[in-house]
Design an enzyme around this catalytic site. Structure first.
Site, PDB file in Angstrom:
ATOM      1  N   HIS A  49       0.955  -1.015   0.002  1.00 31.71           N
ATOM      2  CA  HIS A  49      -0.136   0.133   0.074  1.00 31.71           C
ATOM      3  C   HIS A  49       0.905   1.285   0.214  1.00 31.71           C
ATOM      4  CE1 HIS A  49      -3.013  -2.781   1.937  1.00 31.71           C
ATOM      5  NE2 HIS A  49      -3.700  -2.411   0.933  1.00 31.71           N
ATOM      6  N   ASP A  52       2.021   1.716   3.380  1.00 29.50           N
ATOM      7  CA  ASP A  52       3.096   0.709   3.883  1.00 29.50           C
ATOM      8  C   ASP A  52       4.712   1.247   3.564  1.00 29.50           C
ATOM      9  OD1 ASP A  52       1.385  -1.510   4.573  1.00 29.50           O
ATOM     10  OD2 ASP A  52       1.030  -1.854   2.517  1.00 29.50           O
ATOM     11  N   GLU A 210      -8.819 -11.882  -7.015  1.00 34.12           N
ATOM     12  CA  GLU A 210      -8.613 -12.411  -5.584  1.00 34.12           C
ATOM     13  C   GLU A 210      -9.744 -13.487  -5.479  1.00 34.12           C
ATOM     14  OE1 GLU A 210      -7.899 -10.330  -1.842  1.00 34.12           O
ATOM     15  OE2 GLU A 210      -9.105 -11.599  -0.960  1.00 34.12           O
ATOM     16  N   HIS A 213     -12.750 -13.030  -3.132  1.00 29.10           N
ATOM     17  CA  HIS A 213     -13.804 -11.801  -3.702  1.00 29.10           C
ATOM     18  C   HIS A 213     -14.597 -12.319  -4.807  1.00 29.10           C
ATOM     19  CE1 HIS A 213     -10.574  -8.387  -2.724  1.00 29.10           C
ATOM     20  NE2 HIS A 213     -10.875  -9.065  -1.758  1.00 29.10           N
ATOM     21  N   ASP A 248     -14.869 -11.890   4.383  1.00 29.73           N
ATOM     22  CA  ASP A 248     -13.593 -12.175   3.376  1.00 29.73           C
ATOM     23  C   ASP A 248     -12.724 -12.866   4.413  1.00 29.73           C
ATOM     24  OD1 ASP A 248     -11.673 -12.176   1.678  1.00 29.73           O
ATOM     25  OD2 ASP A 248     -11.451 -10.028   1.405  1.00 29.73           O
ATOM     26  N   ASP A 250      -9.877 -14.704   3.707  1.00 29.19           N
ATOM     27  CA  ASP A 250      -8.238 -14.862   3.262  1.00 29.19           C
ATOM     28  C   ASP A 250      -7.564 -16.199   4.034  1.00 29.19           C
ATOM     29  OD1 ASP A 250      -8.789 -12.464   1.994  1.00 29.19           O
ATOM     30  OD2 ASP A 250      -8.020 -11.202   3.762  1.00 29.19           O
ATOM     31  N   ASP A 283      -2.789 -13.652  -0.911  1.00 29.77           N
ATOM     32  CA  ASP A 283      -3.321 -12.610  -0.140  1.00 29.77           C
ATOM     33  C   ASP A 283      -4.078 -13.518   1.219  1.00 29.77           C
ATOM     34  OD1 ASP A 283      -4.054 -10.126   1.132  1.00 29.77           O
ATOM     35  OD2 ASP A 283      -5.631  -9.686  -0.307  1.00 29.77           O
TER      36      ASP A 283
HETATM   37  C1  3MF Z   1      -9.309  -6.705   0.698  1.00 28.22           C
HETATM   38  C2  3MF Z   1      -8.128  -6.962   0.103  1.00 28.22           C
HETATM   39  C3  3MF Z   1      -7.029  -5.821   0.154  1.00 28.22           C
HETATM   40  C4  3MF Z   1      -6.360  -5.631  -1.156  1.00 28.22           C
HETATM   41  C5  3MF Z   1      -5.135  -4.606  -1.028  1.00 28.22           C
HETATM   42  C6  3MF Z   1      -4.251  -4.317  -2.235  1.00 28.22           C
HETATM   43  C7  3MF Z   1      -5.905  -5.801   2.184  1.00 28.22           C
HETATM   44  O1  3MF Z   1     -10.294  -7.476   0.654  1.00 28.22           O
HETATM   45  O2  3MF Z   1      -8.119  -7.884  -0.612  1.00 28.22           O
HETATM   46  O3  3MF Z   1      -6.170  -6.389   1.170  1.00 28.22           O
HETATM   47  O4  3MF Z   1      -5.749  -6.734  -1.916  1.00 28.22           O
HETATM   48  O5  3MF Z   1      -5.587  -3.477  -0.496  1.00 28.22           O
HETATM   49  O6  3MF Z   1      -5.114  -4.086  -3.088  1.00 28.22           O
HETATM   50 MG    MG Z   2      -6.708  -8.685  -2.076  1.00 33.62          MG
END
Ligand code: 3MF
Ligand code: MG
Length: 344
Positions: A49, A52, A210, A213, A248, A250, A283
């Site tokens: 980011h 970051d 992703e 997502h 979400d 992950d 991710d």
């Molecule tokens: C949220 C995400 C994010 C993005 C990241 C980079 C924090 O659901 O997936 O992770 O991947 O901001 O674009």
């Molecule tokens: Mg992501």
């Protein structure tokens, strides 16, 4: 095999385990202390980011931001790492409370576009041309609170301003249908690539998919990837997993649906993704229950599962597939896939 694919993750993927219902459960780790982990875990690139890389960018001049980013590039060089992309973190700033690009407040919209430009400066200093746009709060909780038609045009306008600001920049939109918003404006890769076509430079706007997502949108991640790949527009992935329609998660790649993971690897193999030079991003988050000493295993495990599945895709008996297709016997094909995955 591992040499053909290159892997990346973001510093947020090593985290202290806070969730909306409870505080951190593990010590937080400084960015500089995370960097040596990358190579140890088999990764070559860092996803950023903007904050970051330059945590206090809101209070800094463009020159100071670029200088601080250049210092981060030196830290990467010292570890033999590269930056994959930079993503503007609009969603944590008070001015991004209602999105940014699609905020009703023109001052917030102007701020968001300015921050995009700083993000491009940071990307330049870190040596990458890729900007990722996860459009976190660009949507609504209450449909009547925005003019959605106008909002989509503002989005295109913001992207155009970035494309014109920096001719070297490429933008990958990371679609997500919800969370934090009730509904987000760019929920799928179809929406993202339609937006791309409306911009002043469609060739420089693509997507990042992703897994979680796509699943939250009720879609198959491998088909979402295939859609972008068919247009040469899959510029990164965020592989992970998701156990049903909920927040979400992950989860580590392949942990909820191994066959779904196999199919994502299969489309990447079909497209020759490894040869494009693009990264395989993971991710994934360590579970809150994971002790600090082992809260990095999710990354190495996800990468290991990916590489095992590359083996599985490459060793699937081609003649069986061809025979099943010729016979239109998809039950046999499905059984062959399951047997292959189960190792018989
Ligand atoms: C949220 C995400 C994010 C993005 C990241 C980079 C924090 O659901 O997936 O992770 O991947 O901001 O674009
Ligand atoms: Mg992501």
């Amino acid at each position: 095999m591992a040499g053909q694919y290159r892997f990346s993750f973001g510093p947020w993927n090593i985290h202290s385990g806070a969730d909306p219902f409870g505080p951190p459960v593990r010590p937080s780790i400084e960015f500089a202390d995370k960097l040596p982990r990358y190579k140890e875990l088999g990764f070559d690139a860092v996803q950023f980011h903007d904050d970051d890389a330059v945590p206090k960018l809101s209070d800094m001049s463009p020159e100071a931001i670029a200088k601080e980013a250049a210092a981060v590039k030196k830290m990467l060089d010292a570890e033999g790492l590269v930056a994959e992309f930079v993503a503007p973190r609009l969603w944590e700033d008070p001015r991004g409370i209602d999105g940014g690009f699609t905020s009703n407040d023109p001052q917030c919209r102007a701020w968001a576009i300015d921050r995009l430009k700083r993000c491009a400066d940071i990307a330049g200093a870190l040596g990458t041309r890729l900007i990722v746009l996860w459009l976190a709060r660009e949507g609504t909780y209450v449909r009547e609170s925005k003019n959605a038609i106008e909002a989509h045009r503002w989005l295109v306008d913001a992207i155009n301003q970035l494309l014109e600001y920096d001719a070297g920049i490429e933008i990958a939109i990371e679609p997500k249908p919800n969370e934090p918003m009730d509904h987000a404006y760019v929920p799928t890769i179809g929406h993202a690539l339609a937006i791309a076509q409306q911009t002043v430079s469609p060739d420089r706007v693509g997507g990042l998919i992703e897994t979680a997502h796509a699943l939250l949108a009720g879609l198959d991640p491998s088909d979402e990837m295939a859609f972008a790949l068919s247009m040469g527009k899959l510029w990164s992935v965020h592989l992970n997993d998701q156990n049903g329609l909920k927040f979400d998660q992950d989860k580590s790649f392949g942990t909820a649906n191994l066959r779904g993971a196999y199919n994502q690897v299969r489309v990447l193999e079909l497209a020759g993704y490894a040869g494009t030079g693009r990264f395989v991003g993971l991710d994934v988050k360590a579970m809150r229950t994971q002790r600090a000493e082992v809260a990095h295993k999710h990354l190495a495990n996800s990468r290991a599962v990916f590489l095992r599945l590359v083996e599985k895709v490459r060793t699937f008996p081609k003649h069986v597939e061809q025979q099943c297709l010729a016979d239109r016997d998809y039950e046999a094909l499905e059984m062959a896939v399951l047997e292959h995955l189960m190792g018989s």
